[in-house]
Design an enzyme around this catalytic site. Sequence first.
Site, mmCIF file in Angstrom:
data_model
loop_
_atom_site.group_PDB
_atom_site.id
_atom_site.type_symbol
_atom_site.label_atom_id
_atom_site.label_comp_id
_atom_site.label_asym_id
_atom_site.label_seq_id
_atom_site.Cartn_x
_atom_site.Cartn_y
_atom_site.Cartn_z
ATOM 1 N N LYS A 84 -25.723 -49.535 -2.811
ATOM 2 C CA LYS A 84 -24.490 -49.396 -2.028
ATOM 3 C C LYS A 84 -23.189 -49.384 -2.825
ATOM 4 C CE LYS A 84 -23.602 -54.268 -1.181
ATOM 5 N NZ LYS A 84 -23.087 -55.286 -0.286
ATOM 6 N N SER A 124 -22.632 -45.902 7.595
ATOM 7 C CA SER A 124 -21.348 -46.440 7.136
ATOM 8 C C SER A 124 -20.214 -45.572 7.645
ATOM 9 C CB SER A 124 -21.347 -46.433 5.602
ATOM 10 O OG SER A 124 -20.042 -46.635 5.110
ATOM 11 N N TYR A 148 -22.957 -41.966 -2.834
ATOM 12 C CA TYR A 148 -23.401 -43.015 -1.909
ATOM 13 C C TYR A 148 -23.193 -42.560 -0.467
ATOM 14 C CZ TYR A 148 -22.996 -47.048 1.159
ATOM 15 O OH TYR A 148 -23.121 -47.891 2.230
ATOM 16 N N LYS A 152 -25.895 -41.648 2.929
ATOM 17 C CA LYS A 152 -25.838 -42.102 4.331
ATOM 18 C C LYS A 152 -25.791 -40.898 5.253
ATOM 19 C CE LYS A 152 -26.038 -46.413 3.491
ATOM 20 N NZ LYS A 152 -27.283 -47.097 3.792
ATOM 21 N N ASN A 197 -16.426 -55.315 -6.187
ATOM 22 C CA ASN A 197 -15.618 -54.125 -5.941
ATOM 23 C C ASN A 197 -14.814 -54.278 -4.662
ATOM 24 O OD1 ASN A 197 -16.721 -52.459 -8.055
ATOM 25 N ND2 ASN A 197 -18.614 -52.423 -6.861
ATOM 26 N N ARG A 230 -7.838 -51.358 6.890
ATOM 27 C CA ARG A 230 -9.267 -51.243 7.190
ATOM 28 C C ARG A 230 -9.611 -52.078 8.419
ATOM 29 N NH1 ARG A 230 -8.424 -48.141 3.759
ATOM 30 N NH2 ARG A 230 -9.604 -47.643 1.865
ATOM 31 N N ARG A 291 -6.529 -46.915 -6.025
ATOM 32 C CA ARG A 291 -7.887 -46.730 -6.558
ATOM 33 C C ARG A 291 -8.330 -45.301 -6.205
ATOM 34 N NH1 ARG A 291 -12.517 -50.801 -4.382
ATOM 35 N NH2 ARG A 291 -12.019 -49.784 -2.420
ATOM 36 N N GLY A 293 -10.091 -42.196 -4.900
ATOM 37 C CA GLY A 293 -11.081 -42.036 -3.818
ATOM 38 C C GLY A 293 -10.752 -42.830 -2.566
#
Length: 337
Positions: A84, A124, A148, A152, A197, A230, A291, A293
Amino acid sequence: MQVLLTGGAGYIGSHTALCLLNAGHQVVALDNLNNSSPEALRRVEELTGKKAPLIVGDCTNEATVTSVFEQYKIDAVIHFAGLKAVGESVVKPLDYYQNNLDATMTLCRVMPKFGCKVLVFSSSATVYGTNQEMPLREDFPTGCTNPYGWTKWISERILTDVAHADPTRSFVLLRYFNPIGAHESGRIGEDPTGIPNNLMPYICQVASGKLDHLRVFGNDYPTKDGTGERDYIHVMDLAEGHLAAIEFAAKHEGVEIFNLGTGIPYSVLDIVRAFEQANGLKIPYEITPRRPGDIAVCYADPKRARDTLHWQAKRDLTTMCHDAWNWQKHNPQGYGK
Ligand code: NAD
Ligand code: UD1
């Protein structure tokens, strides 16, 4: 029901095991311990007073999965097993495609040999890619930005095609938002290897003094305070979502997709402040560049799960921050692996 939890020794799997056992189901876990410790399930047994057997083995191995089905009469599977780490998936894409896709396909092949039709899959919110419109609804377009995420996305595709080929199968695809926190006992929780992370485990390690300070990745996003927003969800709420999903899936056929989130966006600085207030601690931080992405905002429309699964997240941000720290302070070395 007797439920097979692939990846059952992991963070979400162990909390779900506890929740299923407390609801009167039986569980068996299949985990290769690639990112977990058997101690998690030992503690689940301690907390529930019930058996949570662990079979150490790989879910991509058809003989191993077959032997689990031979040993136990499995009614349903919750498929958590997977690699993950987004950054690692960019460096080692083949490991991610092989592990995550083979595991899904192996289960699809073995289950019908034993008459097992019901599977709940850990997907996800990452499959929503760079969608701009919020909140995210299950029927929105999908697409990913890293290997990743594609594992999914492709697993969702595989499961959908397999269920179409055999309409008596019942597959539920759960798109998790950002799980944080730990069981209220502080006995089980998230045990990341190396430097975390994700935001909450990082904050916890700053709070414990293991890490010096938090780096806030960007304060120039188009959000209320410029930091990323988030949808953080308590891992016990998420676990209860799996209980609702497995009970729903056992009575249905076909493929269903549900977001598991709260529908409430919080910024990085909201989380820092909530953590400080909930625990009476100071979290030193500095603002650093974005960051690569990362997206600005990501939160769920949780209505479908509420209406169909009759599930909704109950625990607030203060509880999430309290429980995350309660786990960290009592288990500074995680499970000690
Ligand atoms: P985790 O790493 O704690 O748990 C995954 C477990 O799967 C680990 O115990 C690992 O040892 C095991 N595993 C991996 N490959 C395996 C294989 N081939 N055979 C057997 N076991 C294997 O991660 P988690 O946070 O509990 O996540 C569970 C699932 O939910 C994963 O599929 C993950 O991608 C997904 N997910 C997690 C998050 C999150 O933020 N934690 C968000 C969205 C989706
Ligand atoms: C991460 C994953 C995503 C997964 C999701 C679910 C990445 C790039 N993405 O996303 O695939 O579906 O978790 O849990 O890993 N932040 C900081 N400092 C930090 C860590 C994070 O400021 O040290 C910020 C991030 O920029 C983001 C927020 O905190 O705005 C949350 O980050 P994180 O916990 O890594 O989750 P996601 O980025 O949502």
